[in-house]
Design a protein around this motif. Structure first.
Motif, PDB file in Angstrom:
ATOM      1  N   VAL A  18       0.812  -1.215   0.000  1.00 19.85           N
ATOM      2  CA  VAL A  18       0.000   0.000   0.000  1.00 19.85           C
ATOM      3  C   VAL A  18       0.849   1.271   0.000  1.00 19.85           C
ATOM      4  N   ASP A  19       1.910   1.314   0.780  1.00 17.88           N
ATOM      5  CA  ASP A  19       2.752   2.524   0.819  1.00 17.88           C
ATOM      6  C   ASP A  19       3.424   2.782  -0.524  1.00 17.88           C
ATOM      7  N   VAL A  22       0.758   4.334  -2.790  1.00 17.29           N
ATOM      8  CA  VAL A  22       0.555   5.743  -2.445  1.00 17.29           C
ATOM      9  C   VAL A  22       1.662   6.607  -3.047  1.00 17.29           C
ATOM     10  N   THR A  40      -4.214   8.231   0.180  1.00 21.37           N
ATOM     11  CA  THR A  40      -3.562   7.766   1.408  1.00 21.37           C
ATOM     12  C   THR A  40      -3.870   6.289   1.576  1.00 21.37           C
ATOM     13  N   SER A  41      -3.171   5.652   2.480  1.00 21.01           N
ATOM     14  CA  SER A  41      -3.458   4.236   2.745  1.00 21.01           C
ATOM     15  C   SER A  41      -4.876   4.081   3.303  1.00 21.01           C
ATOM     16  N   SER A  42      -5.354   5.060   4.054  1.00 20.21           N
ATOM     17  CA  SER A  42      -6.731   5.004   4.572  1.00 20.21           C
ATOM     18  C   SER A  42      -7.750   5.068   3.439  1.00 20.21           C
ATOM     19  N   ILE A  44      -7.229   4.080   0.361  1.00 24.45           N
ATOM     20  CA  ILE A  44      -7.152   2.779  -0.324  1.00 24.45           C
ATOM     21  C   ILE A  44      -7.980   1.754   0.422  1.00 24.45           C
ATOM     22  N   ASN A  45      -7.807   1.678   1.740  1.00 26.48           N
ATOM     23  CA  ASN A  45      -8.589   0.722   2.547  1.00 26.48           C
ATOM     24  C   ASN A  45     -10.082   0.988   2.421  1.00 26.48           C
ATOM     25  N   LYS A  59      -1.705  -8.834   0.860  1.00 27.20           N
ATOM     26  CA  LYS A  59      -1.374  -7.435   1.170  1.00 27.20           C
ATOM     27  C   LYS A  59      -0.652  -6.711   0.044  1.00 27.20           C
ATOM     28  N   LYS A  60      -0.702  -7.261  -1.177  1.00 21.29           N
ATOM     29  CA  LYS A  60      -0.057  -6.614  -2.312  1.00 21.29           C
ATOM     30  C   LYS A  60      -1.081  -6.336  -3.404  1.00 21.29           C
ATOM     31  N   TYR A  61      -0.849  -5.229  -4.105  1.00 19.26           N
ATOM     32  CA  TYR A  61      -1.743  -4.784  -5.161  1.00 19.26           C
ATOM     33  C   TYR A  61      -1.046  -4.900  -6.513  1.00 19.26           C
TER      34      TYR A  61
END
Length: 158
Positions: A18-19, A22, A40-42, A44-45, A59-61
């Motif tokens: 995620v980072d 971003v 932001t990661s938020s 995305i979530n 946990k990977k995109y």
């Protein structure tokens, strides 16, 4: 200012955390945003939680996730998340993701350059049996184009 959104083939062909997503999107979309948080990661979530974007794998995109995030980031300037979800689902029900995404990028760049230069817009040609859908897509991109242009123009005259 020149506008460029990475095309499907230019997007990283790796699985990213995620980072990393971003950072990548912030870098690539910065010219389209004036004093706004792009992603932001938020966020995305939230997009995943709302079902707009599929959940990550371990946990990977991947590249398709990146397409969704870029489109959502840009469209959220002019449309609600519910509208964006409807737009995306409708468009990808008619064309594959790489084609739809690349068309969106081409059309947005063409429209932004034309509006910025105060010239007539020569829409990106796209053959489809669904001409109404192409017209709707062009209208969506025009709404976004004028929003981006107006924000930039106002910032310059401050």
């Amino acid at each position: 200012m020149s506008y460029h959104i990475p095309r499907y083939e230019e997007l990283p062909d790796l699985k990213l955390f995620v980072d990393q997503i971003v950072t990548y999107i912030d870098t690539k979309l910065d010219p389209f945003f004036v004093d706004e948080k792009i992603i932001t990661s938020s966020m995305i979530n939230n997009y995943v939680k709302q079902g707009i974007v599929d959940p990550p794998v371990k946990k990977k995109y991947g590249r398709t996730h990146m397409v969704y995030f870029i489109v959502v980031c840009l469209l959220k300037k002019s449309f609600s998340l519910d509208e964006i979800d409807t737009i995306i689902k409708r468009v990808i029900s008619d064309m594959d993701i790489p084609t739809a995404y690349n068309y969106f990028c081409d059309e947005l760049e063409v429209c932004l350059e034309a509006v910025k230069e105060k010239k007539p817009i020569a829409h990106t040609p796209y053959y489809s049996g669904k001409d109404e859908l192409v017209y709707i897509c062009q209208s969506i991109v025009l709404a976004l184009t004028y929003k981006i242009y107006a924000q930039e123009a106002l910032k310059e005259i401050e």
